[in-house]
Design a protein around this motif. Sequence first.
Motif, PDB file in Angstrom:
ATOM      1  N   MET A   1       0.825  -1.204   0.000  1.00 33.16           N
ATOM      2  CA  MET A   1       0.000   0.000   0.000  1.00 33.16           C
ATOM      3  C   MET A   1       0.861   1.256   0.000  1.00 33.16           C
ATOM      4  O   MET A   1       0.463   2.285  -0.568  1.00 33.16           O
ATOM      5  N   ALA A   2       2.045   1.200   0.592  1.00 32.56           N
ATOM      6  CA  ALA A   2       2.918   2.373   0.642  1.00 32.56           C
ATOM      7  C   ALA A   2       3.297   2.846  -0.753  1.00 32.56           C
ATOM      8  O   ALA A   2       3.461   4.054  -0.992  1.00 32.56           O
ATOM      9  N   TRP A   3       3.449   1.911  -1.692  1.00 35.34           N
ATOM     10  CA  TRP A   3       3.811   2.261  -3.070  1.00 35.34           C
ATOM     11  C   TRP A   3       2.765   3.182  -3.685  1.00 35.34           C
ATOM     12  O   TRP A   3       3.079   4.125  -4.419  1.00 35.34           O
ATOM     13  N   TYR A   4       1.495   2.937  -3.354  1.00 38.35           N
ATOM     14  CA  TYR A   4       0.406   3.762  -3.871  1.00 38.35           C
ATOM     15  C   TYR A   4       0.223   5.035  -3.059  1.00 38.35           C
ATOM     16  O   TYR A   4      -0.116   6.091  -3.612  1.00 38.35           O
ATOM     17  N   LEU A   5       0.445   4.957  -1.751  1.00 40.33           N
ATOM     18  CA  LEU A   5       0.324   6.151  -0.920  1.00 40.33           C
ATOM     19  C   LEU A   5       1.270   7.249  -1.382  1.00 40.33           C
ATOM     20  O   LEU A   5       0.967   8.442  -1.287  1.00 40.33           O
ATOM     21  N   ASP A   6       2.442   6.863  -1.889  1.00 42.34           N
ATOM     22  CA  ASP A   6       3.416   7.856  -2.331  1.00 42.34           C
ATOM     23  C   ASP A   6       2.899   8.710  -3.484  1.00 42.34           C
ATOM     24  O   ASP A   6       3.356   9.839  -3.677  1.00 42.34           O
ATOM     25  N   ILE A   7       1.948   8.193  -4.264  1.00 38.06           N
ATOM     26  CA  ILE A   7       1.378   8.981  -5.360  1.00 38.06           C
ATOM     27  C   ILE A   7       0.648  10.197  -4.802  1.00 38.06           C
ATOM     28  O   ILE A   7       0.560  11.241  -5.458  1.00 38.06           O
ATOM     29  N   LEU A   8       0.136  10.079  -3.605  1.00 36.73           N
ATOM     30  CA  LEU A   8      -0.477  11.222  -2.925  1.00 36.73           C
ATOM     31  C   LEU A   8       0.529  11.982  -2.085  1.00 36.73           C
ATOM     32  O   LEU A   8       0.599  13.212  -2.138  1.00 36.73           O
TER      33      LEU A   8
ATOM     34  N   ALA B   1      -5.102   5.655 -16.317  1.00 38.44           N
ATOM     35  CA  ALA B   1      -4.689   6.843 -17.054  1.00 38.44           C
ATOM     36  C   ALA B   1      -4.974   8.060 -16.193  1.00 38.44           C
ATOM     37  O   ALA B   1      -5.882   8.044 -15.366  1.00 38.44           O
ATOM     38  N   PRO B   2      -4.192   9.132 -16.350  1.00 40.81           N
ATOM     39  CA  PRO B   2      -4.500  10.365 -15.608  1.00 40.81           C
ATOM     40  C   PRO B   2      -5.834  10.942 -16.045  1.00 40.81           C
ATOM     41  O   PRO B   2      -6.322  10.654 -17.140  1.00 40.81           O
ATOM     42  N   ILE B   3      -6.418  11.785 -15.232  1.00 35.92           N
ATOM     43  CA  ILE B   3      -7.756  12.314 -15.518  1.00 35.92           C
ATOM     44  C   ILE B   3      -7.739  13.829 -15.528  1.00 35.92           C
ATOM     45  O   ILE B   3      -8.516  14.496 -14.859  1.00 35.92           O
ATOM     46  N   ASP B   4      -6.851  14.409 -16.299  1.00 30.44           N
ATOM     47  CA  ASP B   4      -6.715  15.862 -16.324  1.00 30.44           C
ATOM     48  C   ASP B   4      -7.110  16.451 -17.671  1.00 30.44           C
ATOM     49  O   ASP B   4      -6.923  17.624 -17.925  1.00 30.44           O
ATOM     50  N   ASP B   5      -7.683  15.638 -18.565  1.00 34.22           N
ATOM     51  CA  ASP B   5      -7.898  16.098 -19.928  1.00 34.22           C
ATOM     52  C   ASP B   5      -9.042  17.089 -20.063  1.00 34.22           C
ATOM     53  O   ASP B   5      -9.054  17.902 -20.981  1.00 34.22           O
ATOM     54  N   ASP B   6     -10.034  17.048 -19.176  1.00 28.01           N
ATOM     55  CA  ASP B   6     -11.166  17.960 -19.306  1.00 28.01           C
ATOM     56  C   ASP B   6     -11.468  18.647 -17.980  1.00 28.01           C
ATOM     57  O   ASP B   6     -12.621  18.867 -17.626  1.00 28.01           O
ATOM     58  N   GLU B   7     -10.431  18.997 -17.234  1.00 25.14           N
ATOM     59  CA  GLU B   7     -10.600  19.628 -15.929  1.00 25.14           C
ATOM     60  C   GLU B   7     -11.277  20.996 -16.076  1.00 25.14           C
ATOM     61  O   GLU B   7     -10.758  21.894 -16.752  1.00 25.14           O
ATOM     62  N   PRO B   8     -12.468  21.179 -15.468  1.00 27.33           N
ATOM     63  CA  PRO B   8     -13.197  22.439 -15.631  1.00 27.33           C
ATOM     64  C   PRO B   8     -12.758  23.555 -14.683  1.00 27.33           C
ATOM     65  O   PRO B   8     -13.159  24.695 -14.859  1.00 27.33           O
TER      66      PRO B   8
ATOM     67  N   ARG C   1       3.897   5.396 -11.839  1.00 25.99           N
ATOM     68  CA  ARG C   1       3.097   6.182 -10.901  1.00 25.99           C
ATOM     69  C   ARG C   1       2.907   7.627 -11.354  1.00 25.99           C
ATOM     70  O   ARG C   1       2.054   8.336 -10.825  1.00 25.99           O
ATOM     71  N   ALA C   2       3.710   8.072 -12.323  1.00 27.79           N
ATOM     72  CA  ALA C   2       3.565   9.443 -12.804  1.00 27.79           C
ATOM     73  C   ALA C   2       2.429   9.590 -13.813  1.00 27.79           C
ATOM     74  O   ALA C   2       1.803  10.650 -13.869  1.00 27.79           O
ATOM     75  N   GLY C   3       2.153   8.539 -14.600  1.00 31.82           N
ATOM     76  CA  GLY C   3       1.159   8.745 -15.633  1.00 31.82           C
ATOM     77  C   GLY C   3       0.368   7.537 -16.075  1.00 31.82           C
ATOM     78  O   GLY C   3      -0.558   7.676 -16.883  1.00 31.82           O
ATOM     79  N   LYS C   4       0.697   6.340 -15.585  1.00 32.68           N
ATOM     80  CA  LYS C   4       0.007   5.155 -16.072  1.00 32.68           C
ATOM     81  C   LYS C   4      -1.054   4.628 -15.114  1.00 32.68           C
ATOM     82  O   LYS C   4      -1.932   3.864 -15.521  1.00 32.68           O
ATOM     83  N   ILE C   5      -0.948   5.005 -13.840  1.00 31.95           N
ATOM     84  CA  ILE C   5      -1.952   4.565 -12.866  1.00 31.95           C
ATOM     85  C   ILE C   5      -2.328   5.740 -11.982  1.00 31.95           C
ATOM     86  O   ILE C   5      -1.462   6.506 -11.539  1.00 31.95           O
ATOM     87  N   TRP C   6      -3.620   5.902 -11.768  1.00 23.48           N
ATOM     88  CA  TRP C   6      -4.104   7.040 -10.986  1.00 23.48           C
ATOM     89  C   TRP C   6      -5.047   6.525  -9.897  1.00 23.48           C
ATOM     90  O   TRP C   6      -6.212   6.267 -10.159  1.00 23.48           O
ATOM     91  N   PRO C   7      -4.584   6.372  -8.661  1.00 25.56           N
ATOM     92  CA  PRO C   7      -5.482   5.962  -7.573  1.00 25.56           C
ATOM     93  C   PRO C   7      -6.590   6.985  -7.361  1.00 25.56           C
ATOM     94  O   PRO C   7      -6.354   8.198  -7.460  1.00 25.56           O
ATOM     95  N   ILE C   8      -7.769   6.510  -7.067  1.00 26.13           N
ATOM     96  CA  ILE C   8      -8.919   7.382  -6.824  1.00 26.13           C
ATOM     97  C   ILE C   8      -9.358   7.320  -5.366  1.00 26.13           C
ATOM     98  O   ILE C   8      -9.637   8.337  -4.738  1.00 26.13           O
ATOM     99  N   HIS C   9      -9.427   6.119  -4.814  1.00 22.21           N
ATOM    100  CA  HIS C   9      -9.886   5.961  -3.432  1.00 22.21           C
ATOM    101  C   HIS C   9      -9.208   4.748  -2.826  1.00 22.21           C
ATOM    102  O   HIS C   9      -8.782   3.825  -3.543  1.00 22.21           O
ATOM    103  N   GLY C  10      -9.070   4.735  -1.502  1.00 25.15           N
ATOM    104  CA  GLY C  10      -8.442   3.590  -0.857  1.00 25.15           C
ATOM    105  C   GLY C  10      -8.628   3.622   0.642  1.00 25.15           C
ATOM    106  O   GLY C  10      -9.111   4.610   1.215  1.00 25.15           O
ATOM    107  N   ASN C  11      -8.237   2.532   1.280  1.00 22.38           N
ATOM    108  CA  ASN C  11      -8.339   2.429   2.736  1.00 22.38           C
ATOM    109  C   ASN C  11      -7.165   1.628   3.286  1.00 22.38           C
ATOM    110  O   ASN C  11      -6.831   0.563   2.772  1.00 22.38           O
ATOM    111  N   VAL C  12      -6.518   2.193   4.304  1.00 24.32           N
ATOM    112  CA  VAL C  12      -5.511   1.471   5.073  1.00 24.32           C
ATOM    113  C   VAL C  12      -6.238   0.880   6.272  1.00 24.32           C
ATOM    114  O   VAL C  12      -6.750   1.621   7.112  1.00 24.32           O
TER     115      VAL C  12
ATOM    116  N   GLY D   1       8.822   7.480 -10.819  1.00 26.15           N
ATOM    117  CA  GLY D   1       8.869   6.594 -11.962  1.00 26.15           C
ATOM    118  C   GLY D   1       7.675   6.778 -12.879  1.00 26.15           C
ATOM    119  O   GLY D   1       6.660   7.373 -12.495  1.00 26.15           O
ATOM    120  N   SER D   2       7.791   6.259 -14.093  1.00 22.28           N
ATOM    121  CA  SER D   2       6.761   6.498 -15.102  1.00 22.28           C
ATOM    122  C   SER D   2       5.435   5.830 -14.767  1.00 22.28           C
ATOM    123  O   SER D   2       4.362   6.339 -15.119  1.00 22.28           O
TER     124      SER D   2
END
Length: 301
Positions: A113-120, A197-204, A227-238, A224-225
């Motif tokens: 889980m720490a690997w994903y937490l670092d994206i935040l 994929a990242p979700i910044d293409d139509d940010e209002p 976590r920078a652009g290929k996977i985008w966590p949305i929600h999670g729980n520790v 790394g590539s």
Amino acid sequence: FFSTYMGEDPVLVVRNSQGKVNAFLNTCRHRGNRVCRADAGSASAFTCSYHGWTYDTAGRLIAVPNFEDAYFGELDRAEWGLIPVARIDQYKGLIFATFDPAAPPLGEYLGEMAWYLDILLDRREGGTEVVGGVHKWVMPCNWKFAADNFQGDSYHVRWTHLSASIAGFGRRPEKRPTEKGIMIDTGNGHGLGAQLAPIDDDEPIPELRGYNEAIFREVEKRLGSERAGKIWPIHGNVFPTFSLLWPNRFHVIRVWHPKGPARTEVWSWCIVDKAASPEVKAAMARESVRTFGPGGAFEED
């Protein structure tokens, strides 16, 4: 920020002038009265409002009213300090504690889980910080309902939050069929939902439009590539009681405090990159409150 391995009520977490962090059961032993009633601040001592017993920042009992005439000077104050938690540790600014002396080290407990937490928590230099204060409210449900919802229930979003999505508070429903979502089990009861994929293409939101593209190279260098652009966590729980929301528009962290079998107190913060501009921070804080604050468009559903 504070969570526990075991989902207990909050405890008193103290950082002294040298930066050392201590954590104690946030009660006096006598009558279970809360020692500290503030969410944050500075203090050199903590006094119980019921009997006036006073403790220093190391949890030692340093003053007792009527020590001579009520206890005849015989009370051993060294034996009546606050009870320290069994283990305490930090990860990227988050403080975790447990009452179980046999619990594994925090790094082992967080595991993948720490690997994903670092994206935040660690995508930019300086890490993250909270903007604004803590929001608190009570929900008529068991804490497990909230934790499970954040960990693995993306299925409800299109239906429960349909009206809010149509109103522009989230991804519009017609976008969802093209999104590639995945659910991830990271072990030890932790998990998250993510997009590929990242979700910044139509940010209002003007202040947030293009922010992730602008920091992409910095994030790629740090994480790394993948976590920078290929996977985008949305929600999670520790597991058990620490949850996160980190879509593009706002980032939220929460602790679920059980108040009985059908009552949960929510503690919620907006968290931002320290290196972000004041405009980006303000926009994220505003969107956090509008969407997932106590009166937010998604929260009310």
